[in-house]
Design a protein around this motif. Structure first.
Motif, mmCIF file in Angstrom:
data_model
loop_
_atom_site.group_PDB
_atom_site.id
_atom_site.type_symbol
_atom_site.label_atom_id
_atom_site.label_comp_id
_atom_site.label_asym_id
_atom_site.label_seq_id
_atom_site.Cartn_x
_atom_site.Cartn_y
_atom_site.Cartn_z
ATOM 1 N N ALA A 1 5.051 -7.370 -1.815
ATOM 2 C CA ALA A 1 5.252 -8.321 -0.720
ATOM 3 C C ALA A 1 6.376 -9.302 -1.026
ATOM 4 N N SER A 2 7.207 -9.586 -0.023
ATOM 5 C CA SER A 2 8.222 -10.646 -0.095
ATOM 6 C C SER A 2 9.131 -10.506 -1.303
ATOM 7 N N ARG A 3 9.546 -9.275 -1.566
ATOM 8 C CA ARG A 3 10.458 -9.011 -2.688
ATOM 9 C C ARG A 3 11.568 -8.068 -2.244
ATOM 10 N N LYS A 4 12.736 -8.267 -2.807
ATOM 11 C CA LYS A 4 13.884 -7.432 -2.476
ATOM 12 C C LYS A 4 13.614 -5.983 -2.859
ATOM 13 N N ASP A 5 13.981 -5.083 -1.958
ATOM 14 C CA ASP A 5 13.831 -3.633 -2.166
ATOM 15 C C ASP A 5 12.367 -3.208 -2.307
ATOM 16 N N LYS A 6 11.449 -4.008 -1.785
ATOM 17 C CA LYS A 6 10.035 -3.626 -1.790
ATOM 18 C C LYS A 6 9.565 -3.530 -0.334
ATOM 19 N N GLY A 7 8.425 -4.088 -0.013
ATOM 20 C CA GLY A 7 7.949 -4.112 1.360
ATOM 21 C C GLY A 7 6.855 -3.101 1.644
ATOM 22 N N THR A 8 6.372 -3.153 2.890
ATOM 23 C CA THR A 8 5.238 -2.347 3.326
ATOM 24 C C THR A 8 5.467 -0.859 3.115
ATOM 25 N N GLU B 1 4.586 4.524 0.460
ATOM 26 C CA GLU B 1 5.096 5.690 -0.264
ATOM 27 C C GLU B 1 4.508 5.751 -1.672
ATOM 28 N N ARG B 2 4.376 4.594 -2.296
ATOM 29 C CA ARG B 2 3.787 4.550 -3.644
ATOM 30 C C ARG B 2 2.315 4.968 -3.598
ATOM 31 N N PHE B 3 1.613 4.538 -2.552
ATOM 32 C CA PHE B 3 0.210 4.923 -2.386
ATOM 33 C C PHE B 3 0.097 6.447 -2.285
ATOM 34 N N LYS B 4 0.976 7.062 -1.514
ATOM 35 C CA LYS B 4 0.946 8.517 -1.360
ATOM 36 C C LYS B 4 1.222 9.219 -2.691
ATOM 37 N N GLU B 5 2.145 8.654 -3.459
ATOM 38 C CA GLU B 5 2.444 9.211 -4.786
ATOM 39 C C GLU B 5 1.213 9.149 -5.683
ATOM 40 N N PRO C 1 -13.870 7.177 -0.595
ATOM 41 C CA PRO C 1 -13.325 8.489 -0.969
ATOM 42 C C PRO C 1 -11.992 8.750 -0.271
ATOM 43 N N LEU C 2 -11.042 9.273 -0.993
ATOM 44 C CA LEU C 2 -9.728 9.554 -0.416
ATOM 45 C C LEU C 2 -9.808 10.599 0.691
ATOM 46 N N ARG C 3 -10.823 11.431 0.643
ATOM 47 C CA ARG C 3 -10.928 12.531 1.611
ATOM 48 C C ARG C 3 -11.077 12.048 3.052
ATOM 49 N N ASN C 4 -11.537 10.806 3.237
ATOM 50 C CA ASN C 4 -11.754 10.290 4.589
ATOM 51 C C ASN C 4 -10.519 9.629 5.196
ATOM 52 N N GLY C 5 -9.450 9.531 4.406
ATOM 53 C CA GLY C 5 -8.289 8.770 4.857
ATOM 54 C C GLY C 5 -8.498 7.291 4.582
ATOM 55 N N ILE C 6 -7.451 6.592 4.183
ATOM 56 C CA ILE C 6 -7.570 5.194 3.778
ATOM 57 C C ILE C 6 -6.681 4.317 4.643
ATOM 58 N N THR C 7 -7.260 3.275 5.208
ATOM 59 C CA THR C 7 -6.489 2.304 5.978
ATOM 60 C C THR C 7 -5.864 1.299 5.014
ATOM 61 N N PHE C 8 -4.530 1.211 5.056
ATOM 62 C CA PHE C 8 -3.814 0.335 4.125
ATOM 63 C C PHE C 8 -2.515 -0.131 4.771
ATOM 64 N N LEU C 9 -2.337 -1.433 4.868
ATOM 65 C CA LEU C 9 -1.112 -2.048 5.372
ATOM 66 C C LEU C 9 -0.708 -1.542 6.755
ATOM 67 N N GLY C 10 -1.710 -1.389 7.621
ATOM 68 C CA GLY C 10 -1.422 -1.045 9.008
ATOM 69 C C GLY C 10 -1.352 0.435 9.316
ATOM 70 N N TYR C 11 -1.641 1.270 8.343
ATOM 71 C CA TYR C 11 -1.628 2.723 8.546
ATOM 72 C C TYR C 11 -2.936 3.327 8.040
ATOM 73 N N ARG C 12 -3.245 4.520 8.537
ATOM 74 C CA ARG C 12 -4.365 5.284 7.997
ATOM 75 C C ARG C 12 -3.769 6.497 7.308
ATOM 76 N N SER D 1 6.358 2.565 13.791
ATOM 77 C CA SER D 1 5.854 3.910 14.108
ATOM 78 C C SER D 1 6.604 5.035 13.419
ATOM 79 N N LYS D 2 7.860 4.807 13.052
ATOM 80 C CA LYS D 2 8.643 5.893 12.462
ATOM 81 C C LYS D 2 8.124 6.309 11.082
ATOM 82 N N TRP D 3 7.277 5.468 10.499
ATOM 83 C CA TRP D 3 6.704 5.800 9.193
ATOM 84 C C TRP D 3 5.388 6.554 9.311
ATOM 85 N N ALA D 4 4.962 6.811 10.522
ATOM 86 C CA ALA D 4 3.726 7.565 10.753
ATOM 87 C C ALA D 4 4.049 8.834 11.525
ATOM 88 N N ASN D 5 3.079 9.737 11.593
ATOM 89 C CA ASN D 5 3.225 10.953 12.397
ATOM 90 C C ASN D 5 2.904 10.605 13.848
#
Length: 402
Positions: free
Chosen positions: A154-161, A166-170, A321-332, A376-380
């Protein structure tokens, strides 16, 4: 009671002038110690080093001009900015004299309510005070940026939501061993693994000023700078004296990261957690074992209470459980795709309805669509966004998304 002596020992080790204390937590996480999200510096002890003579840098005219330029960004048409700019040299010289003479006093904050969709009370500072906030952060942020962990977003250069997503997905891929499915999986998103999803209760209201100042003093050896920061903190009329920071201030965003940097170090260094992400007061830990996450939750709860006088939000802190999908920072977030949060979908649909009923201006509606594009461009979401445009776009919004 959970024993936290280990963390105290860790602080002592950090304070020791040794190679083990030479941590640079903001470098590439793929380096040799990436499992902790930190890398070792070769010579400079970033934990030990303190900085003085900062106040004269804060008060310098070059810094105040830069602070003014940052404070007016996106606000150039506001009357208070125009008035300040019309007498820019005199206004900045007056502010500089007040700062140098230590007679500067911030003006009362103006509170107002926003709903986006969550209802929050925002406190706006006077424009001259915003310049001071930028002047402070311009000088001290680079000092702390060197010791922030990589996975604070949060609130850092070259970081953000979106970098955090992307890091969560990794991390999801790593914890699930590249998408290994649970037994009797019904679809290819039902992967192994769990996440501790946590939220700190009333975070901005509960930040303890004395604790924050002690944390700042580890790096700032400058009494005048600390006094100025104290003025900014005390300008907020909170429910409890000596606690709280106003939502909406630049300094609050920055100090929020400074205050929880101790938590980051505890999680990464003492608990040796590999897959940890923090965004302000929201954080997640991913692991293959639910039992391990329960243990980590207990340790973190105790640390927050003892060292930072904070509590986890009981209703918002869960092991899922990850299998159910996780709501994080405005996305599921699922393993194979990402969806938009239902609240945000309802929000844009409400804007569409208001526009059709001529209750908001064309300009406001276009601004909402542009914001929606960035989200929205970061979601399907291709089909949903296309539907909005097909039914409600006009000549000035036709090419917003595509």
């Amino acid at each position: 009671m959970v024993q936290l002596d280990g963390f105290a020992n860790s602080v002592a080790r950090f304070n020791a002038n040794s190679d083990r204390a030479n941590l640079n937590c903001n470098r590439n996480p793929t380096n040799s110690n990436s499992s902790l999200g930190i890398t070792y510096g070769s010579k400079v002890n970033n934990i030990m080093k303190t900085y003085n003579k900062l106040y004269e840098k804060i008060c310098s005219m070059d810094n105040l001009i830069l602070a003014f330029l940052k404070a007016k960004k996106g606000k150039s048409k506001e009357i208070y900015v125009i008035n300040f700019k019309n007498n820019l040299e005199e206004s900045l010289l007056t502010l500089q004299r007040e700062l140098i003479n230590q007679t500067y006093m911030p003006k009362p904050l103006k509170g107002f309510i926003i709903r986006d969709p969550k209802t929050r009370k925002i406190h706006a500072s006077a424009f001259v005070d915003r310049i001071v906030h930028h002047a402070i952060v311009n000088i001290i942020e680079p000092i702390f940026e060197k010791i922030f962990i990589y996975d604070s977003y949060a609130s850092r250069k070259d970081k953000g939501t979106h970098k955090a997503i992307e890091r969560f997905k990794e991390f999801m891929r790593k914890v699930s061993k590249n998408g290994k499915l649970v037994k009797n999986a019904l679809n290819n998103n039902m992967i192994e693994g769990y996440v501790l999803k946590a939220d700190i209760r009333h975070y901005f209201e509960e930040v303890n000023h004395n604790i924050l100042i002690k944390i700042l003093r580890r790096k700032i050896d400058d009494a005048k700078t600390i006094q100025l920061i104290n003025k900014v903190l005390k300008n907020f009329d909170s429910k409890v004296f000596g606690k709280g920071m106003p939502l909406g201030n630049l300094t609050s965003q920055f100090f929020a990261n400074v205050y929880l940097n101790d938590l980051d170090y505890f999680v990464k260094h003492e608990l040796k957690v590999k897959y940890y992400i923090r965004y302000v007061d929201d954080f997640v830990i991913l692991h293959s074992s639910k039992k391990r996450l329960e243990y980590l939750k207990t340790k973190i709860e105790e640390f927050l209470k003892v060292y930072l006088e904070l509590d986890l939000h009981l209703d918002k802190t869960q092991i899922l459980p990850l299998r159910n999908g996780i709501t994080f920072l405005g996305y599921r977030i699922f393993y194979h795709y990402t969806l938009m949060n239902k609240k945000n979908i309802k929000g844009i649909m409400k804007k569409v309805l208001l526009f059709k009923e001529n209750k908001i201006s064309k300009e406001d509606f276009n601004n909402s669509l542009k914001g929606w594009e960035g989200y929205s461009k970061w979601a399907n979401s291709f089909n949903f966004s296309k539907t909005i445009l097909r039914n409600y776009s006009n000549s000035s919004t036709t090419n917003i998304f595509y």
